[in-house]
Design an enzyme around this catalytic site. Structure first.
Site: not given
Ligand code: UD1
Ligand code: CA
Length: 447
Positions: A10, A16
Site C-alpha cells: 500500500a 491518478r
Molecule cells: C503489477 C504486477 C503485474 C500485474 C499487475 C496487476 C509486478 C512487477 N507487476 O504491475 O504483473 O499484472 O500488478 O495489477 O509486480 N507498490 C508498492 N511499492 C512499489 C510498487 C508498487 O507498494 O514500489 C504497490 C502499489 O501501491 C500497488 C501494487 O503494489 O498497490 C502494484 O503496483 P503497481 O505499480 O500498480 O504494479 P503494476 O505495474 O500495475
C-alpha cells in the site's frame, strides 16, 4: 494448512486519484480500500499482517489498526517496485514460519475463497502459487507463461514482453502465496535490470523455476482482482460491490423495491422480511432487525433499527440512534445518539438528540430536544407513555416523568414529574367579534 501471514502492498500514493489522501484510504461501500483487504485477511485468519505503507502515511497505519489491533507496519521510503515493497516486510515478519500471502491494498474485491485456493497450492515442492485471471484486455498486465503441465514458468511484465508473450491473455493479478523462507531468499536475488528499472515481485517465479521448484497457478474472475487507479474506477467498483451487497440482502430475505437506488455498506446487517423502499442510503455500522420497514429517501448511519420498526420516508438516523422493536420515526425527523424505546412514535418534523424516548411515548410534530448549549451536550430523558404536544422545545438537561403531558408550544426548562401536565405558553386572549368587524370595515372601503 500451516500458519498464514499477509503482506499488504500500500505504498503507492495513487497519483491518478488526484487526492491529498493515499489511494488505499478512499472508500467503497462505506469502507476504505485498505479496510476491505484487511477484512479479507481477517477472514483468512492470518496470524500476522504487515502493511507496507509509503513515507508520511501515518493515517494508513491508523486505519490499519482500526481493523487489526496488532497489525505490523513497514515503510517503503522509495518506490522501487513490488519486489522491493514486499521485502520491506521482512524485518516485521522475522521468525514467522508458514505461508506469506501478498495482497494489494488497492484490490478490494478479492474473496477469501479464492485466496484459500491459492494458499492451499503451496507445499514443499511448490513454494510459490500465483493468482491469475483471464483478461478481457491484457494490455498493461504481467503475462503468465504456463508450461504443458499447467505450472507457471515465468511472469513477464507487459513492458518486457515479446509480441508472442503479449498475445497471452492469462494475466497476473499480483496476488501471490509463497513459503516464508523461500520468499525472503528469492527477494534477495531480485535485480532491477528490466524495462521499468524496478524490483519486480513477479521475478520470483522465474527464480523459483531456475531453482528446480514449481510454481502453481490459481485463477479467479477479473472483477475480483481489479485494481483502482482513478476515481472512475472507484465509482465502477462501488457499483460492483453495491450489486453484491444488494443481492446478498435480497437472498437473505429482504425486499429491495428498487435495488439500484438503495446504497448499502459492506457491514450492513439486514434481517428477514425487511422492506427497503427506493432511494435509501445506509452508511457504515447499521443493523436492521426483522420486519423493519425503511421508507423512501431515508439516510441512516451507525444506527440500530429493531424488529418491526418503521423509518421514514425522509428520515435521518445519525450515529448511535437506537430504535427498539416497533418504534416509529417518520418524515423529516432526525435522531442522534438517542434510544427510541419500544412502540414510541416520533412521526413528524422533529430533532431528538442525546435523549431517551420511553416506550409508547408520543412525540408531537416539531418537537426539538435542545441538547447543545454552545459548549456541551445535555441529555433529555422522556419516560414511557409521555405525550409531548406539537412544537415543544425540551431544553436539556431535562426529565419528563413517566406518563406526563407537555402542552403544545411549550418550552420546557424544568423537570416534569410523572403524571403531571406542563404548559408554558401564554394564555389565549379572545376578542369577541373582532374578525367580523374587520371584514365589515374592508367591505365599506372597497365600495
Ligand atoms: C503489477 C504486477 C503485474 C500485474 C499487475 C496487476 C509486478 C512487477 N507487476 O504491475 O504483473 O499484472 O500488478 O495489477 O509486480 N507498490 C508498492 N511499492 C512499489 C510498487 C508498487 O507498494 O514500489 C504497490 C502499489 O501501491 C500497488 C501494487 O503494489 O498497490 C502494484 O503496483 P503497481 O505499480 O500498480 O504494479 P503494476 O505495474 O500495475
Ligand atoms: Ca497497477
Amino acid at each position: 494448512m500451516g500458519k498464514l501471514a499477509c503482506i499488504v502492498l500500500a505504498a503507492g500514493m495513487g497519483t491518478r486519484m488526484k487526492s491529498a489522501r493515499p489511494k488505499v484510504l478512499h472508500a467503497i461501500a462505506g469502507r476504505t480500500l485498505l479496510g476491505h483487504v484487511l477484512n479479507v485477511a481477517n477472514q483468512m485468519e492470518a496470524a500476522k499482517v504487515c502493511v507496507v505503507a509509503g513515507p508520511d502515511m501515518d493515517d494508513v497505519a491508523d486505519e490499519a489498526r482500526s481493523y487489526i489491533d496488532d497489525v505490523l507496519v513497514a515503510v517503503q521510503s522509495e518506490r522501487l517496485g513490488t519486489g522491493h515493497a514486499a521485502k520491506m516486510a521482512k524485518d516485521q515478519l522475522k521468525g514467522f514460519t508458514g505461508t506469506v500471502l501478498v495482497l494489494y491494498g488497492d484490490v478490494p474485491l478479492i474473496r477469501s475463497d479464492s485466496l484459500a485456493d491459492l494458499v492451499a497450492r503451496v507445499d514443499a515442492n511448490t513454494p510459490v502459487a500465483s493468482l491469475g485471471f483471464e483478461a478481457v484486455d491484457p494490455s498493461g498486465y504481467g503475462r503468465f507463461v504456463i508450461d504443458d503441465e499447467g505450472f507457471l514458468q515465468a511472469i513477464v511484465e507487459h513492458k518486457d514482453a515479446s509480441d508472442a508473450e503479449r498475445a497471452i491473455t492469462m494475466c497476473n493479478s499480483g496476488i501471490m502465496a509463497v513459503e516464508a523462507s523461500h520468499l525472503w531468499a528469492m527477494l534477495d536475488k531480485l535485480s532491477n535490470d528490466n524495462a521499468s528499472g524496478e524490483y519486480y515481485l513477479t521475478d520470483i517465479v522465474g527464480l523459483t523455476v531456475d531453482a528446480g521448484l514449481k510454481v502453481s497457478v490459481s485463477t479467479c474472475s477479473q472483477t475480483e482482482v481489479a485494481g483502482i487507479n482513478d476515481r472512475r474506477q472507484l465509482a465502477a467498483m462501488e457499483q460492483v460491490l453495491q450489486n453484491r451487497l444488494r443481492d446478498a440482502a435480497m437472498m437473505g430475505g429482504a425486499t429491495l423495491v428498487d435495488p439500484n437506488s438503495v446504497y448499502l455498506s459492506a457491514d450492513t446487517v439486514i434481517g428477514r422480511d425487511v422492506i427497503i423502499e427506493p432511494d435509501v442510503i445506509i452508511g457504515p455500522g447499521v443493523t436492521i432487525g426483522d420486519r423493519a420497514r425503511i421508507l423512501g429517501f431515508s439516510h441512516i448511519e451507525k444506527a440500530n433499527i429493531g424488529a418491526g420498526a418503521m423509518v421514514g420516508p425522509f428520515a435521518r438516523l445519525r450515529p448511535e440512534a437506537v430504535l427498539d422493536a416497533g418504534a416509529k420515526v417518520g418524515n423529516f425527523v432526525e435522531i442522534k445518539k438517542s434510544r427510541i424505546e419500544s412502540g414510541a412514535k416520533v412521526n413528524h418534523f422533529t430533532y431528538i438528540g442525546d435523549a431517551r424516548v420511553g416506550a409508547k411515548a408520543n412525540i408531537g410534530a416539531g418537537t426539538i430536544t435542545c441538547n447543545y448549549d454552545g459548549k456541551h451536550k445535555h441529555f433529555t430523558d422522556i419516560g414511557a407513555n409521555v405525550f409531548i404536544g406539537s412544537n415543544s422545545s425540551l431544553v436539556a438537561p431535562v426529565k419528563i416523568g413517566e406518563g406526563a403531558y407537555v402542552g403544545s408550544g411549550s418550552v420546557i426548562t424544568k423537570d416534569v414529574p410523572s403524571g403531571d401536565l406542563a404548559v408554558t405558553r401564554p394564555k389565549q386572549i379572545m376578542v369577541s367579534g373582532w374578525a367580523t368587524r374587520l371584514a365589515e370595515k374592508r367591505a365599506k372601503e372597497g365600495s
